[in-house]
Structures are given as C-alpha cells and as structure tokens.
Design a protein around this motif. Structure first.
Motif, PDB file in Angstrom:
ATOM      1  N   UNK A  91       0.863  -1.172   0.000  1.00 41.93           N
ATOM      2  CA  UNK A  91       0.000   0.000   0.000  1.00 41.93           C
ATOM      3  C   UNK A  91       0.899   1.220   0.000  1.00 41.93           C
ATOM      4  N   UNK A  92       0.634   2.125  -0.927  1.00 38.03           N
ATOM      5  CA  UNK A  92       1.442   3.327  -1.057  1.00 38.03           C
ATOM      6  C   UNK A  92       0.567   4.554  -0.836  1.00 38.03           C
ATOM      7  N   UNK A  93       0.430   4.983   0.411  1.00 36.66           N
ATOM      8  CA  UNK A  93      -0.407   6.147   0.687  1.00 36.66           C
ATOM      9  C   UNK A  93       0.148   7.415   0.054  1.00 36.66           C
ATOM     10  N   UNK A  94      -0.757   8.217  -0.452  1.00 36.69           N
ATOM     11  CA  UNK A  94      -0.396   9.528  -0.981  1.00 36.69           C
ATOM     12  C   UNK A  94      -1.612  10.426  -0.873  1.00 36.69           C
ATOM     13  N   UNK A  95      -1.417  11.700  -1.079  1.00 34.98           N
ATOM     14  CA  UNK A  95      -2.522  12.656  -1.028  1.00 34.98           C
ATOM     15  C   UNK A  95      -3.369  12.478  -2.283  1.00 34.98           C
ATOM     16  N   UNK A  96      -4.678  12.276  -2.077  1.00 34.06           N
ATOM     17  CA  UNK A  96      -5.596  12.022  -3.183  1.00 34.06           C
ATOM     18  C   UNK A  96      -6.773  12.983  -3.062  1.00 34.06           C
ATOM     19  N   UNK A  97      -7.143  13.613  -4.174  1.00 39.19           N
ATOM     20  CA  UNK A  97      -8.311  14.498  -4.194  1.00 39.19           C
ATOM     21  C   UNK A  97      -9.563  13.639  -4.261  1.00 39.19           C
ATOM     22  N   UNK A  98     -10.342  13.650  -3.210  1.00 37.67           N
ATOM     23  CA  UNK A  98     -11.520  12.800  -3.093  1.00 37.67           C
ATOM     24  C   UNK A  98     -12.557  13.107  -4.174  1.00 37.67           C
ATOM     25  N   UNK A  99     -12.763  14.366  -4.460  1.00 30.31           N
ATOM     26  CA  UNK A  99     -13.730  14.763  -5.488  1.00 30.31           C
ATOM     27  C   UNK A  99     -13.355  14.258  -6.862  1.00 30.31           C
ATOM     28  N   UNK A 100     -12.077  14.329  -7.196  1.00 31.87           N
ATOM     29  CA  UNK A 100     -11.623  13.850  -8.507  1.00 31.87           C
ATOM     30  C   UNK A 100     -11.843  12.344  -8.649  1.00 31.87           C
ATOM     31  N   UNK A 101     -11.525  11.605  -7.600  1.00 27.32           N
ATOM     32  CA  UNK A 101     -11.709  10.151  -7.653  1.00 27.32           C
ATOM     33  C   UNK A 101     -13.186   9.808  -7.762  1.00 27.32           C
ATOM     34  N   UNK A 102     -14.019  10.494  -7.001  1.00 32.81           N
ATOM     35  CA  UNK A 102     -15.460  10.217  -7.030  1.00 32.81           C
ATOM     36  C   UNK A 102     -16.054  10.500  -8.408  1.00 32.81           C
ATOM     37  N   UNK A 103     -15.748  11.657  -8.976  1.00 34.89           N
ATOM     38  CA  UNK A 103     -16.323  11.999 -10.276  1.00 34.89           C
ATOM     39  C   UNK A 103     -15.753  11.126 -11.391  1.00 34.89           C
ATOM     40  N   UNK A 104     -14.487  10.776 -11.319  1.00 36.56           N
ATOM     41  CA  UNK A 104     -13.898   9.886 -12.329  1.00 36.56           C
ATOM     42  C   UNK A 104     -14.502   8.481 -12.237  1.00 36.56           C
ATOM     43  N   UNK A 105     -14.810   8.047 -11.027  1.00 34.42           N
ATOM     44  CA  UNK A 105     -15.409   6.726 -10.844  1.00 34.42           C
ATOM     45  C   UNK A 105     -16.850   6.701 -11.332  1.00 34.42           C
ATOM     46  N   UNK A 106     -17.494   7.846 -11.367  1.00 40.24           N
ATOM     47  CA  UNK A 106     -18.891   7.924 -11.803  1.00 40.24           C
ATOM     48  C   UNK A 106     -19.020   7.895 -13.330  1.00 40.24           C
ATOM     49  N   UNK A 107     -18.037   8.441 -14.040  1.00 40.84           N
ATOM     50  CA  UNK A 107     -18.128   8.588 -15.502  1.00 40.84           C
ATOM     51  C   UNK A 107     -18.516   7.303 -16.234  1.00 40.84           C
ATOM     52  N   UNK A 108     -17.915   6.146 -15.933  1.00 40.67           N
ATOM     53  CA  UNK A 108     -18.303   4.934 -16.663  1.00 40.67           C
ATOM     54  C   UNK A 108     -19.726   4.463 -16.358  1.00 40.67           C
ATOM     55  N   UNK A 109     -20.339   5.016 -15.322  1.00 43.67           N
ATOM     56  CA  UNK A 109     -21.671   4.576 -14.905  1.00 43.67           C
ATOM     57  C   UNK A 109     -22.788   5.496 -15.391  1.00 43.67           C
ATOM     58  N   UNK A 110     -22.443   6.595 -16.009  1.00 40.04           N
ATOM     59  CA  UNK A 110     -23.438   7.601 -16.389  1.00 40.04           C
ATOM     60  C   UNK A 110     -24.520   7.019 -17.292  1.00 40.04           C
ATOM     61  N   UNK A 111     -24.140   6.322 -18.355  1.00 32.41           N
ATOM     62  CA  UNK A 111     -25.129   5.789 -19.292  1.00 32.41           C
ATOM     63  C   UNK A 111     -26.078   4.809 -18.611  1.00 32.41           C
ATOM     64  N   UNK A 112     -25.529   3.918 -17.808  1.00 36.54           N
ATOM     65  CA  UNK A 112     -26.361   2.937 -17.108  1.00 36.54           C
ATOM     66  C   UNK A 112     -27.304   3.642 -16.143  1.00 36.54           C
ATOM     67  N   UNK A 113     -26.795   4.623 -15.426  1.00 38.62           N
ATOM     68  CA  UNK A 113     -27.623   5.362 -14.472  1.00 38.62           C
ATOM     69  C   UNK A 113     -28.751   6.098 -15.192  1.00 38.62           C
TER      70      UNK A 113
END
Length: 92
Positions: free
Chosen positions: A31-53
């Motif tokens: 595990x390699x912890x680093x600073x991650x922008x939570x909003x960027x990860x959330x919105x990027x994770x949502x993109x592949x689901x947009x059509x299905x949603x």
C-alpha cells in the motif's frame, strides 16, 4: 458491437480489480499512501456509470467540498468508491 465492447471493458476492469485485491491480500502489493483528491476520484469513478444510471432514470447530485484531500492508497480508494457507486446504480 459497441455494447459488446462495453461488456468486455467491464469484465476486464472487474478481473483487474480482483487480481489487484488478491495480490494485496497475498502481500504481493504494498500500500502506497499519498494525497488524493476525493472529489476527482469520485467523479472519475462515476463517468463509466453515467449511461447505465441514465437508462435507469437515476441521477447523482454532487455536493463536494473543494480541495478535500485524503492520504490513502489511490488505487484502493478508487476501487472502494467505484464499488459503492456501481452497487448504487445496480441496486437502486
């Protein structure tokens, strides 16, 4: 044909995630912890689901604070958020 490609992409992503989690559990991945922008990860994770949603008449309303950063493994965070969002779309 594009529907078939989408199914293949989803299966490939699922297999890659399972392989990563298996390697992590076996101690083969650090595990390699680093600073991650939570909003960027959330919105990027949502993109592949947009059509299905949209096909299921689901929408998401993002209320994200700006510059929310967490220190964690970025891959594991992405896997967790993606899993939550996929389950929300599938089972809503």
């Amino acid at each position: 044909m594009s529907e078939l490609h989408e199914i293949i992409r989803k299966v490939q992503a699922m297999v890659e995630t399972l392989l990563y989690l298996g390697r992590l559990e076996a101690g083969q991945v650090e595990i390699e912890p680093s600073a991650v922008d939570l909003g960027e990860v959330a919105t990027a994770s949502w993109k592949p689901l947009i059509e299905t949603a949209e096909a299921r008449r689901l929408a998401v309303k993002w209320i994200l604070a700006r510059d929310v950063t967490v220190v964690t493994d970025p891959i594991l965070l992405e896997v967790a958020i993606r899993n939550l969002l996929e389950n929300a779309v599938i089972y809503a």
